[in-house]
Design a protein around this motif. Sequence first.
Motif, PDB file in Angstrom:
ATOM      1  N   THR A 118       0.793  -1.243  -0.024  1.00 52.84           N
ATOM      2  CA  THR A 118       0.171  -0.035  -0.350  1.00 52.84           C
ATOM      3  C   THR A 118       0.903   1.262  -0.020  1.00 52.84           C
ATOM      4  O   THR A 118       1.980   1.463   0.637  1.00 52.84           O
ATOM      5  N   GLU A 119       0.697   2.203  -0.893  1.00 63.14           N
ATOM      6  CA  GLU A 119       1.224   3.393  -0.672  1.00 63.14           C
ATOM      7  C   GLU A 119       0.787   4.357   0.434  1.00 63.14           C
ATOM      8  O   GLU A 119      -0.599   4.561   0.301  1.00 63.14           O
ATOM      9  N   VAL A 120       1.762   4.840   1.190  1.00 61.90           N
ATOM     10  CA  VAL A 120       1.215   5.738   2.311  1.00 61.90           C
ATOM     11  C   VAL A 120       1.868   7.321   1.811  1.00 61.90           C
ATOM     12  O   VAL A 120       3.138   7.178   1.877  1.00 61.90           O
ATOM     13  N   MET A 121       0.843   8.008   2.066  1.00 60.02           N
ATOM     14  CA  MET A 121       1.463   9.497   1.922  1.00 60.02           C
ATOM     15  C   MET A 121       1.830  10.094   3.280  1.00 60.02           C
ATOM     16  O   MET A 121       0.964  10.062   4.163  1.00 60.02           O
ATOM     17  N   LYS A 122       2.990  10.529   3.205  1.00 58.46           N
ATOM     18  CA  LYS A 122       3.707  11.242   4.483  1.00 58.46           C
ATOM     19  C   LYS A 122       3.142  12.606   4.562  1.00 58.46           C
ATOM     20  O   LYS A 122       2.723  13.057   3.614  1.00 58.46           O
ATOM     21  N   LYS A 123       3.402  13.290   5.761  1.00 57.45           N
ATOM     22  CA  LYS A 123       3.077  14.665   5.878  1.00 57.45           C
ATOM     23  C   LYS A 123       3.836  15.735   5.099  1.00 57.45           C
ATOM     24  O   LYS A 123       3.184  16.507   4.523  1.00 57.45           O
ATOM     25  N   VAL A 183       5.830   9.641  -0.449  1.00 58.19           N
ATOM     26  CA  VAL A 183       5.069   8.510  -0.423  1.00 58.19           C
ATOM     27  C   VAL A 183       5.866   7.046  -0.089  1.00 58.19           C
ATOM     28  O   VAL A 183       7.153   6.867  -0.527  1.00 58.19           O
ATOM     29  N   THR A 184       5.433   6.511   0.864  1.00 55.32           N
ATOM     30  CA  THR A 184       6.215   5.426   1.347  1.00 55.32           C
ATOM     31  C   THR A 184       5.469   4.009   1.168  1.00 55.32           C
ATOM     32  O   THR A 184       4.295   4.113   1.030  1.00 55.32           O
ATOM     33  N   LEU A 244       4.030   0.549   1.964  1.00 49.76           N
ATOM     34  CA  LEU A 244       3.889  -0.311   3.314  1.00 49.76           C
ATOM     35  C   LEU A 244       3.409  -1.816   2.967  1.00 49.76           C
ATOM     36  O   LEU A 244       2.532  -1.674   2.092  1.00 49.76           O
ATOM     37  N   THR A 290       1.974  -5.339   4.060  1.00 53.72           N
ATOM     38  CA  THR A 290       1.406  -6.039   4.883  1.00 53.72           C
ATOM     39  C   THR A 290       1.120  -7.574   4.624  1.00 53.72           C
ATOM     40  O   THR A 290       0.694  -7.666   3.358  1.00 53.72           O
TER      41      THR A 290
END
Length: 152
Positions: free
Chosen positions: A48-53, A57-58, A60, A62
């Motif tokens: 999953t792509e996680v948008m940081k503040k 993009v990181t 993740l 699972t």
Amino acid sequence: MFGVRMPACKKTKKSVSPKKIKTTLPAYRAEYARQLLAFFDVPAFKITEVMKKDGSVTLLETAAELPTFAAFARSLGVTQEQLLRWEEENADFAFAAQKARDLQGDILIQNSLRGNYSSSFAVFTAKNILGWSDGKDEPKKTSAPLIIQWEK
């Protein structure tokens, strides 16, 4: 307590002897083999792509929930013991069950190698549900003593 008397509890539930409980086990249906394979044929993990503040993009990763025969049996409303009986009695279900074990093993291996499972969980699970062994639990083999006889 403090002078108040509580009424004695009465048993309202009657216990039922096992002989009185009638259970009808579901009959095997050919579609169960296909359902078993579909249940176990899942991706080992998802990314999953996680948008940081800060806007970056990181990714993740699972681990998928490891499919088990207990969970599949529960989905059909039967027990693992019933699945084993179907496996003994139906060649198509036995083949599907072996393929399901292979899929289960692949998910376990992929997630273990990627660090998604703890190593102790992976070892314990591989030994118990996949039948793997590391040789530590096996008794040491002792060879027969060497007997040498001298002849005159």
